[in-house]
Design an enzyme around this catalytic site. Structure first.
Site, PDB file in Angstrom:
ATOM      1  N   SER A 175      24.755  36.111 -24.975  1.00 54.50           N
ATOM      2  CA  SER A 175      25.871  35.013 -25.167  1.00 54.50           C
ATOM      3  C   SER A 175      26.518  35.032 -23.760  1.00 54.50           C
ATOM      4  O   SER A 175      27.245  33.791 -23.469  1.00 54.50           O
ATOM      5  CB  SER A 175      26.803  35.480 -26.295  1.00 54.50           C
ATOM      6  OG  SER A 175      27.359  36.809 -25.903  1.00 54.50           O
ATOM      7  N   ASP A 328      29.491  51.539 -25.042  1.00 56.09           N
ATOM      8  CA  ASP A 328      28.390  50.707 -26.128  1.00 56.09           C
ATOM      9  C   ASP A 328      27.310  51.443 -26.016  1.00 56.09           C
ATOM     10  O   ASP A 328      26.178  50.565 -25.254  1.00 56.09           O
ATOM     11  CB  ASP A 328      28.440  49.181 -25.669  1.00 56.09           C
ATOM     12  CG  ASP A 328      27.457  48.288 -26.639  1.00 56.09           C
ATOM     13  OD1 ASP A 328      27.709  48.793 -27.768  1.00 56.09           O
ATOM     14  OD2 ASP A 328      27.379  47.133 -26.212  1.00 56.09           O
TER      15      ASP A 328
END
Length: 594
Positions: A175, A328
């Site tokens: 994205s 992450d």
């Protein structure tokens, strides 16, 4: 960018056929077979120019539908048959799935916000958190012409002067941007991350709308109570803007690489700063086997048990020794080299633990080890993870419940998932306010435990963390024989500090008493019941008057020939009558309570 990283470059290190493609009139070598992707035109957000009003309609429509679904969730009439916990859980799962799909349709801002909220089990039901954790931002790639335009605008030179070869087919798209493989004129193999066109404009529009939504939630009488929605919004803004700043990601990669330089079994891509800008980042090409491709790891002759252990050790080293950690560490951001070294990718989202915070964490760990709920509560308030309330008794009991239930097994037999689930279940709808760093750590622990169990079914993250925990609990002292004397000294220092601080605490209490800041809360169950009954009787009287007035008015209008007005007032009288009957039944049930 969570998935569009060099982890997606080549999971088996294999090279594919080459074919030429034009780049600004120059031949450019490709190294990947084109992948058929869904058309980008199917997403309304994927465009150069955005309508603020259209975005506001799309976003607020989603919010209002979500609020309507949450309102209907507590209404018995919205269910078929009796309301059961199973039906409510099924509805929450259905709503969570719809939320995830809608966030994908809303685009990059909401994909990232959803991923951030997947760490906030203290704010949302577990079904929402579990579904948001599956949110993957795999979206259609933008065109090579757009990528070339961004690279040339930011780096100030034609693409054929910057790179000897540049693959127009992206290795991966997400994205926030996409990754292309390239080669420098000096011969180094690299990957180039290019930010999605118009992303910053979209962020400004979406975040301004989200601020209005946060203000609405903050002022809501139910959802705003005990929730700092504006603070959560500011934290999301800070993280999102940092993640789309590729220069910041480059600095993170350099810091991470420097911290891991003494770990021979960890590799971090090098940053080529001559080919970097806020929207373009050129990194060393480090292909490897994705850590969750277990068959490929075995085919390469790599020890899966060793890799599971190294993954936990690498993260604990980052967290406890460096204070700078990968926020992450999902399987798409970790690969394994043919030599068995761990390769880390994607440094847009990093966490940092300050030295003062680590010192305060010591108080929490000591309180947990001693099952001292008061000490844990005080240290959590100092860390900002707990909001101080007028009555801390229920909170202390909740903490004691956690300690009693989490400490019933040895440390190495604990499960990160079980601990985090219990912790978030207690914290949900309570005044616990876990900072972003804490939630990132807990999510990373759970992710690494899942990766480790995939590599080795017998792997236990807490057992791997035990040496680090012992080192932390011992105050990082290499001489364990002095632990008893250190503890006695710590206890003596604590007693002396409490004794010396007692006069000041007494003086502060007297000052508050003089100013009227001390409030004594007394609750009488019988008095509360009488007050509720009086309130109910008053409300019953009001409903009775309304029913009589509307019934009389409807009768007079009907006699006078005003049929429609009489019907309208009759309907209102009927509604008031139903409310009156329900109120009377509730009062009757309250009278029967002991």
């Amino acid at each position: 960018m969570a998935t569009a990283s060099t982890a997606a470059v080549s999971n088996n290190g294999a090279m594919r056929s080459q074919s030429p493609a034009p780049a600004n009139g120059q031949p450019v070598t490709t190294s990947q077979v084109p992948v058929k992707l869904k058309s980008a035109d199917t997403y309304r957000w994927n465009r150069r120019h955005y309508s603020r009003w259209r975005r506001a309609i799309d976003i607020w429509s989603f919010v209002l539908r979500l609020l309507g679904a949450r309102w209907a969730y507590s209404k018995p009439w919205s269910y078929t048959g009796p309301v059961t916990p199973e039906k409510q859980a099924a509805r929450r799962r259905q709503q969570a799935l719809w939320i995830r799909e809608t966030l994908l349709e809303l685009g990059p801002t909401f994909i990232k916000v959803g991923q951030l909220f997947s760490t906030r089990a203290d704010l949302f039901p577990s079904e929402y958190v579990d579904e948001l954790a599956k949110l993957q931002d795999r979206v259609p790639a933008f065109s090579y012409e757009q990528a070339r335009e961004i690279i040339e605008a930011d780096l100030g030179r034609p693409i054929h002067e910057l790179y000897r070869t540049f693959d127009p087919i992206p290795l991966a798209a997400a994205s926030l941007g996409q990754v292309h493989r390239a080669q420098l004129h000096s011969g180094e193999e690299v990957v180039v991350k290019v930010q999605r066109p118009g992303l910053q404009t979209l962020f400004r529009i979406d975040l301004s709308i989200l601020r209005g939504i946060a203000q609405y939630f903050q002022s809501h009488p139910e959802w705003g109570r005990g929730r700092d929605w504006l603070g959560i919004y500011e934290e999301c803004c800070r993280i999102l803007w940092l993640e789309i700043d590729y220069l910041n990601e480059g600095r993170n990669a350099d810091t991470f690489r420097r911290n891991c330089r003494n770990l021979g079994w960890v590799q971090v891509p090098r940053v080529y700063w001559r080919y970097a800008s806020p929207r373009v980042l050129t990194l060393e090409y480090l292909p490897g086997i994705k850590i969750s491709h277990y068959e490929a790891l075995e085919a390469a002759g790599l020890d899966r048990k060793r890799l599971a252990r190294l993954g936990a050790q690498a993260y604990l080293h980052q967290l406890l020794n460096d204070g700078f950690f990968h926020a992450d560490p999902h399987p798409g951001n970790i690969a394994v080299s043919p030599e068995g070294a761990l390769i880390f990718y994607d440094f847009g989202m990093m966490g940092q633990v300050q030295a003062t915070t680590r010192t305060k964490l010591m108080g929490t760990f000591m309180g947990v080890a001693q099952r001292d709920a008061d000490q844990v509560m005080v240290s959590l308030v100092e860390l900002g993870a707990l909001v101080e309330a007028d009555d801390m008794g229920p909170i202390r009991r909740s903490i004691q419940y956690i300690l009693d239930n989490l400490m019933d097994k040895p440390f190495e037999e604990q499960s990160v998932d079980a601990i985090s689930d219990d912790l978030y279940a207690i914290a949900y709808d309570q005044p616990f306010r876990f900072p972003a760093t804490f939630t990132f750590v807990m999510r990373a622990f759970s992710t690494l435990e899942g990766v480790g169990k995939g590599l080795d079914p017998e792997f236990n993250f807490m057992e791997a963390a035990k040496p680090f925990a012992n080192q932390l609990m011992a105050g990082n002292s290499p001489n364990s024989s002095n632990t008893l004397f250190s503890e006695l000294g710590r206890q003596a220092a604590q007693v002396s500090s409490s004794a010396l601080g007692l006069p000041r605490r007494i003086e502060d209490t007297l000052d508050k008493l003089e100013r009227g800041d001390i409030r004594v809360r007394v609750r009488s169950i019988e008095t509360d019941r009488v007050l509720r009954r009086i309130s109910g009787v008053n409300l019953t009287t009001s409903y009775s008057i309304l029913v009589g007035a509307f019934t009389l008015s409807a009768t007079l209008l009907l006699v006078s020939g005003f049929l429609w007005l009489a019907l309208l007032l009759g309907i209102i009288a009927a509604i008031a009558g139903v409310a009156l009957i329900r109120l009377l039944l509730r009062l009757a049930r309250a009278e029967r309570l002991p």
